[in-house]
Design a protein around this motif. Structure first.
Motif, PDB file in Angstrom:
ATOM      1  N   GLY A 157      87.380  18.499 -16.779  1.00 56.57           N
ATOM      2  CA  GLY A 157      87.953  19.581 -15.985  1.00 56.57           C
ATOM      3  C   GLY A 157      89.459  19.619 -15.954  1.00 56.57           C
ATOM      4  N   VAL A 158      90.131  18.859 -16.845  1.00 53.42           N
ATOM      5  CA  VAL A 158      91.591  18.852 -16.886  1.00 53.42           C
ATOM      6  C   VAL A 158      92.063  19.973 -17.804  1.00 53.42           C
ATOM      7  CG1 VAL A 158      93.654  17.497 -17.390  1.00 53.42           C
ATOM      8  CG2 VAL A 158      91.595  16.355 -16.523  1.00 53.42           C
ATOM      9  N   ASP A 159      92.954  20.809 -17.303  1.00 53.22           N
ATOM     10  CA  ASP A 159      93.479  21.936 -18.079  1.00 53.22           C
ATOM     11  C   ASP A 159      94.627  21.438 -18.958  1.00 53.22           C
ATOM     12  OD1 ASP A 159      94.120  24.381 -19.094  1.00 53.22           O
ATOM     13  OD2 ASP A 159      95.088  25.134 -17.281  1.00 53.22           O
ATOM     14  N   VAL A 160      94.353  21.160 -20.210  1.00 46.37           N
ATOM     15  CA  VAL A 160      95.373  20.689 -21.143  1.00 46.37           C
ATOM     16  C   VAL A 160      95.387  21.591 -22.371  1.00 46.37           C
ATOM     17  CG1 VAL A 160      95.332  18.272 -20.434  1.00 46.37           C
ATOM     18  CG2 VAL A 160      93.745  19.060 -22.193  1.00 46.37           C
ATOM     19  N   VAL A 161      96.521  21.596 -23.061  1.00 46.12           N
ATOM     20  CA  VAL A 161      96.669  22.358 -24.295  1.00 46.12           C
ATOM     21  C   VAL A 161      96.308  21.439 -25.452  1.00 46.12           C
ATOM     22  CG1 VAL A 161      98.266  23.623 -25.775  1.00 46.12           C
ATOM     23  CG2 VAL A 161      98.468  23.779 -23.274  1.00 46.12           C
ATOM     24  N   TYR A 162      95.350  21.860 -26.257  1.00 45.45           N
ATOM     25  CA  TYR A 162      94.839  21.027 -27.342  1.00 45.45           C
ATOM     26  C   TYR A 162      95.948  20.690 -28.333  1.00 45.45           C
ATOM     27  CZ  TYR A 162      91.617  19.348 -30.939  1.00 45.45           C
ATOM     28  OH  TYR A 162      90.954  18.577 -31.861  1.00 45.45           O
ATOM     29  N   PHE A 181     105.839  19.169  -7.244  1.00 40.36           N
ATOM     30  CA  PHE A 181     104.694  18.271  -7.397  1.00 40.36           C
ATOM     31  C   PHE A 181     105.149  16.870  -6.979  1.00 40.36           C
ATOM     32  CE2 PHE A 181     103.492  21.859  -9.787  1.00 40.36           C
ATOM     33  CZ  PHE A 181     102.134  21.817 -10.067  1.00 40.36           C
ATOM     34  N   ARG A 182     104.522  16.319  -5.971  1.00 40.46           N
ATOM     35  CA  ARG A 182     105.023  15.088  -5.366  1.00 40.46           C
ATOM     36  C   ARG A 182     104.314  13.824  -5.818  1.00 40.46           C
ATOM     37  NH1 ARG A 182     109.661  15.973  -4.517  1.00 40.46           N
ATOM     38  NH2 ARG A 182     109.687  13.953  -3.448  1.00 40.46           N
ATOM     39  N   GLU A 183     103.350  13.915  -6.721  1.00 40.52           N
ATOM     40  CA  GLU A 183     102.597  12.713  -7.069  1.00 40.52           C
ATOM     41  C   GLU A 183     103.445  11.694  -7.820  1.00 40.52           C
ATOM     42  OE1 GLU A 183     100.537  15.812  -9.883  1.00 40.52           O
ATOM     43  OE2 GLU A 183     101.658  15.868  -7.990  1.00 40.52           O
ATOM     44  N   VAL A 184     103.122  10.432  -7.593  1.00 38.14           N
ATOM     45  CA  VAL A 184     103.804   9.322  -8.255  1.00 38.14           C
ATOM     46  C   VAL A 184     103.208   9.076  -9.634  1.00 38.14           C
ATOM     47  CG1 VAL A 184     104.314   6.849  -8.125  1.00 38.14           C
ATOM     48  CG2 VAL A 184     104.440   8.268  -6.056  1.00 38.14           C
ATOM     49  N   ASN A 185     101.901   9.245  -9.755  1.00 37.95           N
ATOM     50  CA  ASN A 185     101.202   9.043 -11.026  1.00 37.95           C
ATOM     51  C   ASN A 185     101.345  10.322 -11.856  1.00 37.95           C
ATOM     52  OD1 ASN A 185      99.641   6.363 -10.475  1.00 37.95           O
ATOM     53  ND2 ASN A 185      99.305   7.623  -8.663  1.00 37.95           N
ATOM     54  N   LEU A 186     102.289  10.295 -12.782  1.00 38.79           N
ATOM     55  CA  LEU A 186     102.645  11.501 -13.526  1.00 38.79           C
ATOM     56  C   LEU A 186     101.840  11.636 -14.805  1.00 38.79           C
ATOM     57  CD1 LEU A 186     106.536  11.268 -13.206  1.00 38.79           C
ATOM     58  CD2 LEU A 186     105.000  12.731 -11.879  1.00 38.79           C
ATOM     59  N   MET A 191     100.133  18.566 -15.779  1.00 36.49           N
ATOM     60  CA  MET A 191     100.834  19.199 -14.664  1.00 36.49           C
ATOM     61  C   MET A 191     101.456  20.532 -15.071  1.00 36.49           C
ATOM     62  SD  MET A 191     102.569  15.704 -13.190  1.00 36.49           S
ATOM     63  CE  MET A 191     103.658  16.503 -12.011  1.00 36.49           C
ATOM     64  N   ALA A 192     101.991  20.600 -16.290  1.00 35.40           N
ATOM     65  CA  ALA A 192     102.669  21.828 -16.730  1.00 35.40           C
ATOM     66  C   ALA A 192     101.746  23.055 -16.688  1.00 35.40           C
ATOM     67  CB  ALA A 192     103.256  21.636 -18.124  1.00 35.40           C
ATOM     68  N   PRO A 193     100.485  22.963 -17.169  1.00 37.30           N
ATOM     69  CA  PRO A 193      99.612  24.142 -17.087  1.00 37.30           C
ATOM     70  C   PRO A 193      99.284  24.567 -15.656  1.00 37.30           C
ATOM     71  CG  PRO A 193      98.802  22.611 -18.754  1.00 37.30           C
ATOM     72  CD  PRO A 193      99.873  21.898 -17.991  1.00 37.30           C
ATOM     73  N   ILE A 229      93.039  11.366 -16.914  1.00 40.08           N
ATOM     74  CA  ILE A 229      91.764  11.723 -16.281  1.00 40.08           C
ATOM     75  C   ILE A 229      91.808  11.480 -14.781  1.00 40.08           C
ATOM     76  CG2 ILE A 229      89.309  11.165 -16.147  1.00 40.08           C
ATOM     77  CD1 ILE A 229      89.461  10.492 -19.148  1.00 40.08           C
ATOM     78  N   SER A 230      92.243  10.282 -14.390  1.00 41.24           N
ATOM     79  CA  SER A 230      92.201   9.911 -12.974  1.00 41.24           C
ATOM     80  C   SER A 230      93.251  10.636 -12.146  1.00 41.24           C
ATOM     81  CB  SER A 230      92.378   8.391 -12.815  1.00 41.24           C
ATOM     82  OG  SER A 230      93.593   7.959 -13.401  1.00 41.24           O
ATOM     83  N   SER A 231      94.363  11.078 -12.785  1.00 38.73           N
ATOM     84  CA  SER A 231      95.404  11.784 -12.049  1.00 38.73           C
ATOM     85  C   SER A 231      95.106  13.266 -11.897  1.00 38.73           C
ATOM     86  CB  SER A 231      96.762  11.620 -12.750  1.00 38.73           C
ATOM     87  OG  SER A 231      97.159  10.270 -12.781  1.00 38.73           O
ATOM     88  N   MET A 232      94.309  13.829 -12.808  1.00 38.14           N
ATOM     89  CA  MET A 232      94.126  15.272 -12.829  1.00 38.14           C
ATOM     90  C   MET A 232      92.703  15.721 -12.515  1.00 38.14           C
ATOM     91  SD  MET A 232      97.223  16.002 -13.584  1.00 38.14           S
ATOM     92  CE  MET A 232      96.987  17.760 -13.618  1.00 38.14           C
ATOM     93  N   SER A 233      91.756  14.780 -12.392  1.00 34.87           N
ATOM     94  CA  SER A 233      90.366  15.192 -12.199  1.00 34.87           C
ATOM     95  C   SER A 233      89.626  14.219 -11.286  1.00 34.87           C
ATOM     96  CB  SER A 233      89.661  15.253 -13.556  1.00 34.87           C
ATOM     97  OG  SER A 233      88.278  15.486 -13.404  1.00 34.87           O
ATOM     98  N   ILE A 234      88.740  14.758 -10.450  1.00 40.95           N
ATOM     99  CA  ILE A 234      87.861  13.915  -9.629  1.00 40.95           C
ATOM    100  C   ILE A 234      86.431  13.956 -10.169  1.00 40.95           C
ATOM    101  CG2 ILE A 234      89.266  14.204  -7.553  1.00 40.95           C
ATOM    102  CD1 ILE A 234      87.111  16.195  -6.561  1.00 40.95           C
TER     103      ILE A 234
END
Length: 328
Positions: A157-162, A181-186, A191-193, A229-234
């Motif tokens: 479910g992560v929106d990334v550009v192939y 965007f305030r997260e520490v785990n970048l 994040m850009a999309p 995966i862990s930063s962008m999806s649950i």
């Protein structure tokens, strides 16, 4: 006449003393060429971000900055990793540029693709992704692992550009939103999309590294993949919950079967079946706890709200052209 945008090329560096003297001139040539064609301002700059290098990288950056005003440099207080280095450069350049392009300093990404990126910006795009058109220079293993990685991210479910790494153009407006965007785990590729402004992609051929060795071995690649995966999806947590329900139902069936067998007097004592079940369930529980532990660890780091980067030094002109900011 429309004002020419100021471009900052953000270049993260870590132990790049072998390749930096060769690629630095290429970045400057591209700025001069684009400026000569009227596509960017002559005030555009190349901003090197030294990610706590242990070799002569910072000395080279300082020499470049002293020799030509188009070169700027900032140095992190210690090695924080590629994503933090890129982010530090973007945030430091945010208030001084109209557009930024992040690119690695090893010369593998086609520098001439910047012109197409700038053209897309003039056409109204706020974010332009550099996308590899082929992986001919990769080994079979790296090609397979990279393609599998992008497919896995999308499945999660992560929106990334192939086939996009961190070669991208971002406008000042996009950078201002990224700063929120305030997260520490970048994980900037994911994040850009999420910013959601008008965007497009520019294809380019990736070349062999001009000099030196890659600082992204398999271990770091796998760590980046898991961070993505862990930063962008649950979704992994939801998969674990679903598997937990499945094994709970399976255990209920096993209990009913055991009780029925005992009541019928057909129970036969045996350690093999018991051991297999115990080991299977123990292994599954350990795996699930490990994944959950990774998420808990990330929550722990986010709650602490530690600075994502700390700049220890700047080349002289950098201090004058960019506002000093530490720790965003």
């Amino acid at each position: 006449m429309m004002k020419q945008p100021v471009l900052y090329i953000v270049v993260p560096c870590y132990n790049e003393e072998e390749v930096l003297p060769r690629t630095s001139g290429l970045f400057l040539d591209e700025i001069r060429e684009l400026s000569g064609r009227g596509k960017i301002s002559p005030d555009s700059r190349v901003l090197f971000v030294d990610d706590g290098s242990r070799d002569g990288t910072w000395r080279i950056i300082c020499d470049l900055a002293a020799r030509d005003e188009h070169y700027l440099g900032i140095r992190q207080s210690r090695n924080r990793g590629h994503q933090n280095a890129v982010f530090a450069g973007l945030m430091e350049a945010k208030d001084s540029c109209d557009i930024s392009i992040s690119i690695d300093c090893d010369g593998q990404d086609d520098i001439h693709a910047m012109e197409a990126m700038v053209d897309a910006y003039h056409d109204g795009c706020e974010i332009v992704y550099g996308v590899r058109t082929s992986r001919a220079t990769d080994t079979a293993f790296k090609r397979l692992s990279a393609e599998s990685f992008y497919k896995l991210l999308r499945f999660m479910g992560v929106d990334v550009v192939y086939n996009h790494a961190d070669y991208r153009l971002m406008s000042r407006r996009a950078l201002e939103e990224l700063a929120k965007f305030r997260e520490v785990n970048l994980y900037l590729r994911g994040m850009a999309p999420l910013i959601g402004f008008k965007s497009t992609s520019v294809g380019y051929e990736r070349h062999e590294r001009l000099a030196g060795k890659s600082h992204y071995p398999l271990g770091k690649m796998l760590a980046l993949a898991f961070d993505g995966i862990s930063s962008m999806s649950i979704k992994p947590m939801r998969m674990i919950a679903g598997a937990g329900v499945f094994f709970f139902l399976l255990s209920l069936i096993g209990i009913v079967w055991s009780v029925a067998t005992a009541l019928c007097g057909h129970a036969v004592p045996g350690w093999a079946s018991t051991a297999c079940i115990v080991l299977l369930m123990g292994g599954i529980q350990s795996l699930f706890m490990g994944v959950i532990g990774e998420y808990v660890g990330k929550i722990y780091l986010e709650v602490k709200d530690r600075p994502r980067y700390i700049i220890s030094e700047k080349t002289p002109r950098s201090s004058g052209q960019m506002e000093g900011k530490n720790g965003h």
